[in-house]
Scaffold this motif. Structure first.
Motif, PDB file in Angstrom:
ATOM      1  N   THR A 181       0.836  -1.203   0.000  1.00  0.00           N
ATOM      2  CA  THR A 181       0.000   0.000   0.000  1.00  0.00           C
ATOM      3  C   THR A 181       0.868   1.250   0.000  1.00  0.00           C
ATOM      4  O   THR A 181       0.601   2.219  -0.729  1.00  0.00           O
ATOM      5  N   VAL A 182       1.935   1.241   0.813  1.00  0.00           N
ATOM      6  CA  VAL A 182       2.866   2.370   0.837  1.00  0.00           C
ATOM      7  C   VAL A 182       3.529   2.533  -0.531  1.00  0.00           C
ATOM      8  O   VAL A 182       3.721   3.664  -1.018  1.00  0.00           O
ATOM      9  N   VAL A 183       3.870   1.408  -1.165  1.00  0.00           N
ATOM     10  CA  VAL A 183       4.451   1.463  -2.507  1.00  0.00           C
ATOM     11  C   VAL A 183       3.493   2.133  -3.484  1.00  0.00           C
ATOM     12  O   VAL A 183       3.901   2.976  -4.304  1.00  0.00           O
ATOM     13  N   ALA A 184       2.221   1.785  -3.410  1.00  0.00           N
ATOM     14  CA  ALA A 184       1.229   2.382  -4.297  1.00  0.00           C
ATOM     15  C   ALA A 184       1.129   3.896  -4.076  1.00  0.00           C
ATOM     16  O   ALA A 184       1.028   4.668  -5.038  1.00  0.00           O
ATOM     17  N   VAL A 185       1.175   4.325  -2.817  1.00  0.00           N
ATOM     18  CA  VAL A 185       1.113   5.755  -2.510  1.00  0.00           C
ATOM     19  C   VAL A 185       2.342   6.474  -3.067  1.00  0.00           C
ATOM     20  O   VAL A 185       2.236   7.561  -3.655  1.00  0.00           O
ATOM     21  N   LEU A 186       3.519   5.878  -2.907  1.00  0.00           N
ATOM     22  CA  LEU A 186       4.747   6.493  -3.416  1.00  0.00           C
ATOM     23  C   LEU A 186       4.733   6.577  -4.938  1.00  0.00           C
ATOM     24  O   LEU A 186       5.164   7.585  -5.520  1.00  0.00           O
ATOM     25  N   LEU A 187       4.248   5.529  -5.595  1.00  0.00           N
ATOM     26  CA  LEU A 187       4.165   5.556  -7.050  1.00  0.00           C
ATOM     27  C   LEU A 187       3.188   6.631  -7.518  1.00  0.00           C
ATOM     28  O   LEU A 187       3.450   7.342  -8.508  1.00  0.00           O
ATOM     29  N   TYR A 188       2.082   6.753  -6.799  1.00  0.00           N
ATOM     30  CA  TYR A 188       1.127   7.818  -7.134  1.00  0.00           C
ATOM     31  C   TYR A 188       1.780   9.186  -6.992  1.00  0.00           C
ATOM     32  O   TYR A 188       1.630  10.060  -7.866  1.00  0.00           O
ATOM     33  N   GLY A 189       2.527   9.384  -5.886  1.00  0.00           N
ATOM     34  CA  GLY A 189       3.208  10.664  -5.688  1.00  0.00           C
ATOM     35  C   GLY A 189       4.240  10.934  -6.768  1.00  0.00           C
ATOM     36  O   GLY A 189       4.363  12.071  -7.250  1.00  0.00           O
ATOM     37  N   ALA A 190       4.977   9.915  -7.184  1.00  0.00           N
ATOM     38  CA  ALA A 190       6.004  10.096  -8.206  1.00  0.00           C
ATOM     39  C   ALA A 190       5.392  10.500  -9.540  1.00  0.00           C
ATOM     40  O   ALA A 190       5.830  11.468 -10.177  1.00  0.00           O
TER      41      ALA A 190
END
Length: 322
Positions: A181-190
């Motif tokens: 889930t954290v990975v998904a949030v970081l990818l969204y931010g990137a």
């Protein structure tokens, strides 16, 4: 069902073959009597008593001098796979089975090599003992089937820990979901930063924006690799905690994920320093030195761990040979 892999079971069997054979011999010689060949109730009671002390025992039955099974399969286990074999087996031809061929040529307890059971689909071992009554008349062969994986767990005192494996895997699964889930949030931010950088009319700090995006992606990569390692090591793959190589592999993968993240972050700080943002140059140097220290420490750990395991395995082979 045992949770150890087939390869791990076979390796453990060869390490503890003598102890396993002695255990089976003691069980068979302790329970066998003339009544087991004539009274089905006595045979059923015998397996119930055996399983109460030795839960790895699957079933027991008798065969005659020609290898024909003279009793039904009796099992002390109360699962569907074992219930399916109860009331069956009587009249089956066992004359080509390894335990019959071995028992026919020997008077003592004989034990087969591991084989895949057709009933439980687990690796099993069979023990057989020829029996004569008080007058010396041949009564038959008593056959005992055991689950190899559960037997090894019993001998190594690992049965209790195995009961908690579903709990452990559930907790690890929750942690993995959180990491992804954290990975998904970081990818969204990137990708959101990429969109802003492309569509924004103000490009005063355009040369620095890619570094922020790379930091998002690097963190996502490191956290994803961490979650993937937990998923593979603790949930999907079999992990033999008694093997030093298993623990060493897990630690190596965790450290490698951290090492990659630290190295990329140090490289980004150095690039920023070259482009004019030099206040973090010292921190970048320290981070790079930290990465080098981690790499050296990891190399020493892997080398010494592999050497220690090789010495331990050599010692076990010498001990089993004696």
């Amino acid at each position: 069902m045992a949770t150890m892999s087939y390869i791990a079971n076979i390796e453990r069997y060869h390490e503890h073959r003598k102890a396993i054979r002695e255990l089976l011999a003691s069980i068979l010689t302790g329970v066998i009597n003339e009544q087991l060949f004539t009274d089905p109730i006595a045979l059923r009671q015998a397996i119930t008593d055996i399983v109460s002390f030795y839960p790895f025992v699957e079933q027991i039955f008798t065969i005659d001098s020609q290898g024909i099974q003279t009793s039904f399969n009796e099992s002390g286990k109360k699962t569907e796979s074992y219930e399916a074999v109860l009331g069956k087996g009587r009249g089956r031809d066992r004359s080509q089975r390894p335990y019959y061929l071995l028992a026919k040529q020997n008077d003592g307890v004989v034990v087969t090599e591991p084989y895949l059971s057709m009933d439980s689909r687990n690796l099993c071992i069979s023990a057989a003992l020829k029996w004569h009554d008080d007058n010396g008349n041949f009564s038959g062969y008593l056959i005992l089937d055991i689950d190899l994986g559960e037997t090894i767990e019993f001998l190594m005192g690992d049965s209790s820990r195995r009961r908690f494996l579903p709990v452990f895997r559930t907790i690890y699964s929750i942690i993995v979901v959180g990491l992804f889930t954290v990975v998904a949030v970081l990818l969204y931010g990137a990708f959101h930063e990429v969109y802003i950088m492309i569509t924004s009319s103000q490009n005063t700090d355009l040369h620095l924006k890619p570094f922020g995006i790379v930091i998002f992606l690097t963190l996502a990569l490191a956290i994803f690799d961490l979650g993937k390692t937990v998923l593979e090591e603790e949930i999907l793959a079999h992990k033999d905690i008694f093997r030093h190589s298993s623990t060493r592999r897990t630690i190596t993968r965790f450290i490698a994920a951290i090492l990659i993240a630290v190295s990329i972050e140090a490289l980004l700080l150095m690039f920023k320093a070259v482009l004019g943002d030099g206040e973090h140059l010292i921190a970048a140097v320290y981070m790079m030195l930290t990465a080098v220290g981690l790499l050296i420490g990891l190399g020493i750990y892997v080398f010494l761990g592999a050497r220690a395991e090789a010495i331990l395995l050599r010692h076990r082979k010498l001990s089993s040979g004696n």
